[in-house]
Scaffold this motif. Structure first.
Motif, PDB file in Angstrom:
ATOM      1  N   THR A  32       0.762  -1.231  -0.013  1.00  0.00           N
ATOM      2  CA  THR A  32       0.009   0.025   0.000  1.00  0.00           C
ATOM      3  C   THR A  32       0.851   1.080  -0.021  1.00  0.00           C
ATOM      4  O   THR A  32       0.346   2.335   0.240  1.00  0.00           O
ATOM      5  N   ALA A  33       2.106   1.077  -0.261  1.00  0.00           N
ATOM      6  CA  ALA A  33       3.043   2.270  -0.207  1.00  0.00           C
ATOM      7  C   ALA A  33       2.600   3.397  -1.234  1.00  0.00           C
ATOM      8  O   ALA A  33       2.666   4.582  -0.968  1.00  0.00           O
ATOM      9  N   GLY A  34       2.237   3.036  -2.284  1.00  0.00           N
ATOM     10  CA  GLY A  34       1.744   3.781  -3.471  1.00  0.00           C
ATOM     11  C   GLY A  34       0.529   4.511  -2.811  1.00  0.00           C
ATOM     12  O   GLY A  34       0.400   5.918  -3.224  1.00  0.00           O
ATOM     13  N   LEU A  35      -0.331   3.925  -2.275  1.00  0.00           N
ATOM     14  CA  LEU A  35      -1.525   4.604  -1.924  1.00  0.00           C
ATOM     15  C   LEU A  35      -1.219   5.573  -0.923  1.00  0.00           C
ATOM     16  O   LEU A  35      -1.822   6.820  -0.903  1.00  0.00           O
ATOM     17  N   GLU A  36      -0.418   5.258   0.228  1.00  0.00           N
ATOM     18  CA  GLU A  36      -0.084   6.080   1.265  1.00  0.00           C
ATOM     19  C   GLU A  36       0.519   7.384   0.885  1.00  0.00           C
ATOM     20  O   GLU A  36       0.293   8.461   1.301  1.00  0.00           O
TER      21      GLU A  36
END
Length: 243
Positions: free
Chosen positions: A67-71
């Motif tokens: 979920t790094a891209g979302l965060e």
């Protein structure tokens, strides 16, 4: 265009850079700069001043964190309401429907389906047209932290008085963002004559009003939003929006 690519795989990163450079030449983008990042920390430190010309191309999974891209996209959207966000990752319909609308992402491109180039070209062409249109249309300007932000008048639905702070108001946009402004309705109504005072607590953009609900005393916007209209202003608003 200012393009920011977040991809932790060096081969994929260079592949995206090549695609973007080729498309930029094909659609005749006069000025563009590509910035490469392989971690969210790097990108966080390199966030630019808010601009319609900022384009963020983000892989969802970075360094094993799914979920790094979302965060980081949430942080981008808080910092820059005008930027375009494009997610690049393996195809997953659930992820698509979950993530796309949380941060008003422009697109979600599946890198395992071989259509990155075609989809990216559609997106960059669309963004280029939006930039060209924005350069010739009237803009609403407001201060966000220590910088000025410009947003086309046509992207604004209405303003609502902030009842917890009489010196501010909340702006609702066509892409369903809620942005707190350091101006009250009286100041906005005085400085921005193109908006219509529909109610003592609301100031709306007639260009975005699809109709008037006389039964519930509300303005109905093209994106589905609604806001109150006082009875004494209903007919006047209706006349403004009639073709």
């Amino acid at each position: 265009m200012n393009i920011f690519i977040l991809e932790d795989d060096h081969h994929q990163q260079q592949h995206l850079k090549t695609i973007v450079k080729k498309i930029s030449q094909e659609i005749s983008v006069n000025e563009f700069k590509i910035n490469l990042f392989d971690s969210t920390d790097q990108l966080r430190l390199g966030l630019p001043i808010a601009s319609k010309e900022n384009i963020f191309i983000l892989d969802l999974e970075i360094n094993g964190i799914k979920t790094a891209g979302l965060e980081i996209s949430k942080l981008i959207r808080q910092h820059d309401e005008l930027a375009s966000i494009i997610f690049i990752t393996v195809h997953d319909e659930f992820v698509y429907t979950t993530y796309k609308y949380r941060v008003s992402a422009l697109d979600f491109i599946a890198k395992d389906q071989g259509n990155i180039y075609e989809e990216m070209k559609k997106d960059l062409t669309h963004i280029q047209k939006e930039i060209q249109t924005a350069s010739t249309e009237e803009l609403f300007t407001y201060k966000s932290y220590y910088q000025e932000v410009h947003i086309p008048f046509r992207n604004i639905c209405y303003f609502e008085a902030n009842h917890t702070n009489t010196h501010s108001a909340i702006m609702y946009t066509t892409d369903n963002q809620e942005i707190q402004l350091n101006y009250n309705l009286r100041t906005l109504a005085k400085n921005e004559r193109c908006f219509f005072r529909s109610h003592r607590s609301y100031l709306l953009n007639p260009q975005q009003v699809k109709g008037v609900d006389f039964l519930h005393h509300q303005a109905i916007f093209y994106n589905g939003l609604r806001c109150p209209v006082s009875r004494r202003h209903e007919k006047e608003l209706f006349k403004l929006i009639r073709p």
